[in-house]
Every structure is written in structure tokens, then in C-alpha cells.
Design an enzyme around this catalytic site. Structure first.
Site, PDB file in Angstrom:
ATOM      1  N   ASP A   1       0.826  -1.207   0.000  1.00 30.99           N
ATOM      2  CA  ASP A   1       0.000   0.000   0.000  1.00 30.99           C
ATOM      3  C   ASP A   1       0.859   1.256   0.000  1.00 30.99           C
ATOM      4  OD1 ASP A   1      -1.881   1.970   0.379  1.00 30.99           O
ATOM      5  OD2 ASP A   1      -2.732   1.135   2.204  1.00 30.99           O
TER       6      ASP A   1
ATOM      7  N   LYS B   1     -16.745   2.517 -12.771  1.00 30.43           N
ATOM      8  CA  LYS B   1     -18.116   2.496 -12.276  1.00 30.43           C
ATOM      9  C   LYS B   1     -18.288   3.516 -11.152  1.00 30.43           C
ATOM     10  CE  LYS B   1     -18.958  -2.345 -13.462  1.00 30.43           C
ATOM     11  NZ  LYS B   1     -19.335  -3.695 -12.956  1.00 30.43           N
TER      12      LYS B   1
ATOM     13  N   ASP C   1      -5.489   2.817 -11.712  1.00 27.64           N
ATOM     14  CA  ASP C   1      -6.700   2.079 -12.050  1.00 27.64           C
ATOM     15  C   ASP C   1      -7.873   3.051 -12.053  1.00 27.64           C
ATOM     16  OD1 ASP C   1      -8.995   0.399 -12.067  1.00 27.64           O
ATOM     17  OD2 ASP C   1      -7.795  -1.240 -11.250  1.00 27.64           O
TER      18      ASP C   1
ATOM     19  N   THR D   1       5.415   4.942 -20.424  1.00 24.16           N
ATOM     20  CA  THR D   1       5.362   3.668 -19.724  1.00 24.16           C
ATOM     21  C   THR D   1       4.647   2.631 -20.582  1.00 24.16           C
ATOM     22  OG1 THR D   1       3.229   4.050 -18.647  1.00 24.16           O
ATOM     23  CG2 THR D   1       5.190   4.925 -17.543  1.00 24.16           C
ATOM     24  N   ARG D   2       4.693   1.375 -20.143  1.00 26.62           N
ATOM     25  CA  ARG D   2       4.011   0.319 -20.888  1.00 26.62           C
ATOM     26  C   ARG D   2       2.498   0.553 -20.937  1.00 26.62           C
ATOM     27  NH1 ARG D   2       5.122  -5.121 -17.826  1.00 26.62           N
ATOM     28  NH2 ARG D   2       7.220  -4.242 -17.872  1.00 26.62           N
TER      29      ARG D   2
ATOM     30  N   GLU E   1       1.005   3.515 -20.942  1.00 20.94           N
ATOM     31  CA  GLU E   1       0.728   4.562 -21.922  1.00 20.94           C
ATOM     32  C   GLU E   1       0.840   4.014 -23.335  1.00 20.94           C
ATOM     33  OE1 GLU E   1       2.576   8.762 -23.543  1.00 20.94           O
ATOM     34  OE2 GLU E   1       3.001   8.158 -21.474  1.00 20.94           O
TER      35      GLU E   1
END
Length: 232
Positions: free
Chosen positions: A114, A140, A136, A211-212, A214
Site C-alpha cells: 500500500d 463504475k 486504475d 510507460t508500458r 501509456e
């Protein structure tokens, strides 16, 4: 009584999303077993440059570093700065460890877990930079409380940044973009938006590598947005 717990990532007291994916390759497993313990942020105590690196210097913190490309790029670009990255996904941590070893980066420390737990232990005003890149999106509406771009995390980031320090945020998700802009309007007393027009947040700034995540977004035809905020 409501069906969903109210709050944001500072109050939910749990991590959402994957913690582990496919089996680690042999090298990745070895790095997790041998290199990660040497680079890991201690479980207790203040998180400072002196405590982690044995010397003071500008301190950077990346929340959810994914595969570690950006973290390693910045650490290589700024060898006199100190970098902390936190990521709950073990496969991402293993990939980042490979970047650290390949680049012989002595100015990086990692936390598998975390980010907010570690960030809370950083003294107020200690950070020069904080990064939140392609988090992330939790698209929703009922999951909006899980988004890192929320009042609780932003208050914490603001507290940890020194005056003039910089917060960088990037996303390719339009729902997250609108949510983030709405939330940031509530934090104008803490941050100045470093933008001079749409091109300022539609083009990747200098010192900000792809980055991967993006690259994957662009391959899918998504637009990517880049935001820089200065701590007041």
C-alpha cells in the site's frame, strides 16, 4: 445503512485489484528473494532520505509504479535524487527490480504493498515530487471511492510535498480525467495547475517517459493526458 462503504483510499483501509498475476520467471523470482529485501522500505519509522539512503537529497515518491519504467527512468536521469516507489502488484515489483539491477540504480527504494501506508510516514514537506501515472480508473460510479484521485489522498500528497514541489498525474481514461479535474478544483488552495492551454496537458512534458501502460493505451487508440501541479 448503505450497500457500499463511504470514503476514499485513505479511509477504506484495504487494497483493491490484483496483487499477483502469472508465475514469475526465474530471474524475477530471484530478484524478489534477494534484491527486494535490500531495497525494501522498512516496515516502521519515518520514511526519509536519510533513513533510506544514508544521506539527504531531493525525495520523489511514485504511487503505483506499474512495471517501474518511469521510476527507473527518473532515477537514472537524476542520480543525485532519491526515489521511493510503492506497488501492490508483485509482478510489477519484480519487473521494476529488473530495471533497478540493469541500471545499477542505487537511488531507488521499493515497497510491495500500500503506497498510502508508506506515504503517511513521510514527514510533511519532505517530497520534491509525487507521481500518480495511469492509476486504475475504477470507471463504475459506485467504485469512485477507490480512485486515488480523491480528497483524502490529495490532502496527504499536498502535506508531504514541499512548497514548490510538483505533483504529476497522467491518465488515458476519460471518466477518470473528468473525475480528477473535478476533484482538483477543490484543491486550488494547495496546488497551482501548471498549464498554459490544452497543448500543455495533451503532450508529454520533458523528463516524463512513456510507460508500458501509456504505450498500450495509445495502441488501443486512446488519448493520453498529462498534468503537472505545483504545491503552493
Amino acid at each position: 445503512m448503505t450497500a457500499y462503504k463511504s470514503g476514499d483510499p485513505t479511509t477504506l483501509n484495504r487494497l483493491y485489484g490484483r496483487s499477483k498475476g502469472k508465475a514469475l520467471r526465474d530471474r524475477q523470482h530471484q530478484l524478489v528473494e534477494t534484491l527486494l529485501p535490500r531495497l525494501a522500505v522498512p516496515a516502521d519509522g519515518p520514511v526519509t532520505a536519510q533513513a533510506l539512503f544514508g544521506s539527504d537529497g531531493p525525495l520523489h515518491f511514485e504511487i503505483g509504479f506499474g512495471g517501474g519504467e518511469h521510476l527507473a527512468y527518473r532515477a537514472d536521469l537524476l542520480p543525485d535524487h532519491r526515489f521511493i516507489g510503492a506497488e501492490p502488484f508483485l509482478n510489477g515489483v519484480a519487473t521494476a527490480l529488473g530495471h533497478v539491477e540493469d541500471g545499477a540504480l542505487a537511488n531507488v527504494r521499493l515497497h510491495h504493498g500500500d503506497a498510502l501506508e508508506v506515504l503517511a510516514r513521510v514527514p510533511d514537506g519532505a517530497l520534491s515530487f509525487a507521481y500518480l501515472l495511469h492509476p486504475d480508473p475504477w470507471p463504475k460510479a459506485r467504485h469512485a471511492k477507490r480512485r486515488m484521485m480523491n480528497d483524502g489522498p490529495l490532502d496527504m500528497i499536498a502535506a508531504k510535498l514541499r512548497p514548490g514541489g510538483e505533483f504529476r498525474f497522467g491518465t488515458d481514461h476519460p471518466i477518470y480525467l473528468r473525475h480528477a479535474l473535478m476533484v482538483m478544483r477543490r484543491h486550488t488552495h494547495q496546488f497551482d495547475w501548471l498549464a498554459e492551454g490544452p497543448r500543455s496537458f495533451q503532450q508529454r512534458p520533458g523528463g516524463w517517459c512513456e510507460t508500458r501502460y501509456e504505450a498500450k493505451a495509445r495502441a488501443q487508440g486512446h488519448e493520453v493526458w498529462y498534468f503537472r501541479y505545483r504545491r503552493r
